[in-house]
Design a protein around this motif. Sequence first.
Motif, short mmCIF file in Angstrom:
data_model
loop_
_atom_site.label_atom_id
_atom_site.label_comp_id
_atom_site.label_asym_id
_atom_site.label_seq_id
_atom_site.Cartn_x
_atom_site.Cartn_y
_atom_site.Cartn_z
N ALA A 182 57.23 36.44 -1.69
CA ALA A 182 56.30 37.65 -1.17
C ALA A 182 55.18 36.87 -0.60
CB ALA A 182 55.91 38.36 -2.30
N ARG A 183 54.58 35.83 -0.99
CA ARG A 183 53.31 35.23 -0.44
C ARG A 183 53.59 35.01 1.01
NH1 ARG A 183 51.91 33.32 -5.69
NH2 ARG A 183 52.95 31.49 -5.11
N GLN A 184 54.82 34.14 1.17
CA GLN A 184 55.34 33.81 2.54
C GLN A 184 55.79 34.75 3.35
OE1 GLN A 184 58.92 30.97 2.57
NE2 GLN A 184 58.74 30.77 0.23
N LEU A 185 56.20 35.80 2.98
CA LEU A 185 56.66 37.06 3.78
C LEU A 185 55.24 37.85 4.38
CD1 LEU A 185 58.80 38.47 4.90
CD2 LEU A 185 58.67 40.23 2.86
N TRP A 186 54.35 38.13 3.44
CA TRP A 186 53.03 38.78 4.06
C TRP A 186 52.36 37.72 4.85
CZ3 TRP A 186 54.75 43.27 3.17
CH2 TRP A 186 55.05 43.46 1.90
N ARG A 187 52.31 36.38 4.42
CA ARG A 187 51.49 35.73 5.41
C ARG A 187 52.47 35.42 6.73
NH1 ARG A 187 51.37 31.70 2.12
NH2 ARG A 187 53.08 30.41 3.19
N GLN A 188 53.79 35.34 6.85
CA GLN A 188 54.46 35.31 7.80
C GLN A 188 54.24 36.40 9.05
OE1 GLN A 188 59.15 35.65 8.73
NE2 GLN A 188 58.73 34.01 7.32
N THR A 189 54.16 37.81 8.37
CA THR A 189 54.30 38.98 9.31
C THR A 189 52.68 39.33 9.32
OG1 THR A 189 54.46 40.28 7.38
CG2 THR A 189 56.59 39.55 8.33
N GLY A 190 51.91 39.04 8.83
CA GLY A 190 50.66 39.64 8.83
C GLY A 190 50.48 41.09 8.22
N LEU A 191 51.42 41.34 7.48
CA LEU A 191 51.53 42.57 7.04
C LEU A 191 51.02 42.72 5.57
CD1 LEU A 191 54.96 44.17 8.42
CD2 LEU A 191 52.78 44.55 9.24
N THR A 192 50.80 43.96 4.93
CA THR A 192 50.57 43.73 3.38
C THR A 192 51.49 45.14 2.92
OG1 THR A 192 48.98 45.71 3.60
CG2 THR A 192 48.22 43.62 4.11
N PRO A 193 51.27 45.07 1.41
CA PRO A 193 52.48 46.18 1.08
C PRO A 193 51.97 47.64 1.53
CG PRO A 193 51.81 44.77 -0.86
CD PRO A 193 51.17 44.22 0.43
N ALA A 194 50.83 47.71 1.75
CA ALA A 194 50.27 48.92 2.31
C ALA A 194 50.93 49.33 3.49
CB ALA A 194 48.71 49.23 2.39
N ASP A 195 51.51 48.46 4.34
CA ASP A 195 52.06 48.59 5.62
C ASP A 195 53.45 49.12 5.57
OD1 ASP A 195 49.66 47.77 7.27
OD2 ASP A 195 50.15 46.02 6.62
N ILE A 196 54.20 49.19 4.32
CA ILE A 196 55.43 49.26 4.12
C ILE A 196 55.88 50.66 4.07
CG2 ILE A 196 57.64 48.81 2.95
CD1 ILE A 196 56.52 46.50 4.61
N ASP A 197 56.53 51.34 4.63
CA ASP A 197 56.96 52.71 4.58
C ASP A 197 58.03 53.00 3.54
OD1 ASP A 197 54.87 53.39 6.76
OD2 ASP A 197 56.42 52.82 8.04
N VAL A 198 59.07 52.26 3.35
CA VAL A 198 60.06 52.46 2.67
C VAL A 198 60.62 51.23 2.21
CG1 VAL A 198 61.58 52.87 4.39
CG2 VAL A 198 62.20 53.74 2.49
N ALA A 199 61.33 51.05 0.73
CA ALA A 199 61.92 49.88 0.66
C ALA A 199 63.38 50.15 -0.30
CB ALA A 199 60.89 49.32 -0.69
N GLN A 200 64.12 48.96 0.19
CA GLN A 200 65.41 48.85 -0.41
C GLN A 200 65.21 47.70 -1.39
OE1 GLN A 200 66.97 51.53 0.40
NE2 GLN A 200 65.59 51.94 2.15
N VAL A 201 65.32 48.02 -2.54
CA VAL A 201 64.93 47.00 -3.74
C VAL A 201 66.17 46.65 -4.55
CG1 VAL A 201 63.69 46.25 -5.73
CG2 VAL A 201 62.55 47.46 -3.86
N TYR A 202 66.95 45.41 -4.29
CA TYR A 202 68.34 45.24 -5.06
C TYR A 202 67.81 45.21 -6.60
CZ TYR A 202 72.32 42.42 -6.26
OH TYR A 202 73.72 41.67 -6.59
N GLU A 203 68.80 46.12 -7.23
CA GLU A 203 68.52 46.29 -8.85
C GLU A 203 69.76 46.15 -9.51
OE1 GLU A 203 69.63 48.34 -6.72
OE2 GLU A 203 69.43 50.53 -7.18
N ASN A 204 70.12 44.70 -9.81
CA ASN A 204 71.17 44.37 -10.68
C ASN A 204 71.12 45.10 -11.93
OD1 ASN A 204 68.87 42.86 -11.20
ND2 ASN A 204 69.89 41.00 -11.13
#
Length: 389
Positions: free
Chosen positions: A268-290
Motif C-alpha cells: 500500500a505504501r508503494q501504491l500511494w507513493r507511486q500514484t500520488g493518491l491517498t485512500p480519500a481519493d478512492i471512490d470504490v474498491a474491489q477487495v479480494y476476500e478469500n
Amino acid sequence: MKPIAGIAAVAGVGVRQYRRGASPLPERGVLIRAIIDACEDAGFDPAQIDGFVSYGDDRNEPVRLMSDLGTRELTWSSQVFGGGGGGIAGAIGQAVGAIATGQAKAVIVFRALVQDNSGRLSAAVMAHHLNGHMMAAGLVAPAQVCAIRAQRMFEHHGVPVSAVEAFVEAAYYHGARNPEAVAYGKDFDLEAYRSARWISEPFRLLDCSRENDGAGALLIVSAEEARDLRKPPVHILGVAQGAAAGWGDLLENDADDQYSTGGFRSVARQLWRQTGLTPADIDVAQVYENFSAQGVASLIDHGFCSYESVGEFCRFENLIAPGGKLPVNTAGGNLAQGFIHGIGMPIEAVRQLRGESANPVPGARTCLLAGGPGAPIVSSAIFGTAETV
C-alpha cells in the motif's frame, strides 16, 4: 519512482462462470471463450494478441492458446509467483510493463479454473502455504490458517465482529442485485449467517469464498490504442506487488506484528507513493476476500481505517452502492458474485468505471483492486477513468 499512469488501459473484459463441477467445456475451452468475449467487448481481433499473463499457478500455457485464438506471434508470456490470489494486480502490472517496454502490444491477463481439469483450488494454494511445523500442528487447509489470524485480529487487536458482518452483508447485498452473481435474487439473512455451520472458527460457511468453474480475461493495450477501440478505456494508474521482511513462512514467528494483517502494508505504501493518491481519493474498491476477516484486514492495511476505527468505518451503509462512503465489492465479490480465483474482481473494477456495473457508483473515477490477502506475494492496483490521467 516513475508513474505508470497513461501507459496502458483495459480495453475489454470477458468472463464465463458456472457452478463448480458443471462447466460445459474443458478448462481451456472456457478460457478461450472468455478471451474472445474480452476481445469482442473491445472490438479487437484476437489474432493480434501477442502476450499473456496469469497468476495463482494457472495451468493454461499461452503457447497452447495460440492456435485456438489464431495468434500470429507470441512475444510475452509470464506468471506471478505464489499459489494464492495475491498476484492478481501483479499480473496486471506485468502486462503494463510488457507494453511500456515494447515487448508486447496486446496482453491478456487471465485466470481459469475448472474442477474436472485442475482439481480443487485449496490444494494448489496450500502447496505454497504449508510447511512442516504447520502440518504437524494439524493446519492443513487455507481456512484454518486464516481463521487463526482472524481470531488474533478480533481478540488481540480488538476488531469488532460487527465490522466483518457488515463487510459480508454488503457483499451479499450487491450480489443479490447482480444478475451474474451466485447470490442473485437472494436476500441476506443475518441470523442464518450467524447460525451457519462452522468451517473453522471464527469462520462459518458464508464467511468463505466457494469455488466456481469458469474463466475471466482482461485485454490490456496501450492507452493510445485503447482510445480508438469500442469501449471507454479504463486506465491503470498504479500497481504494486511484493512482501515485507518477515512475510511468507517466517510470518508464523510474527517478527513485526504482521500476523493478523493481509500483508499489504508495504505494498500500500508503494501504491500511494507511486500514484500520488491517498485512500480519500478512492471512490470504490474491489477487495479480494478469500475469507471475510481477511477482506477487512486489507481495508486496514490500505489505510482506509485502523484497528481502532474499523468498527465505525465498516458499517453496512458505508460499504454499499450507490451512496456509501466506500462501496466495496460491488458485484458481490468472491463471497457472493462467484469465485474463479478472484478474476472477477478486476473485471468489476473495469465495469464500475465504465458505468456498466449492476450496482453503479455515480461519478466514480477511481477504483482500488486489492489482491488475495495473506498470500506469499500480495499486490494492489488503482484503475481510473480518462479524467484521472
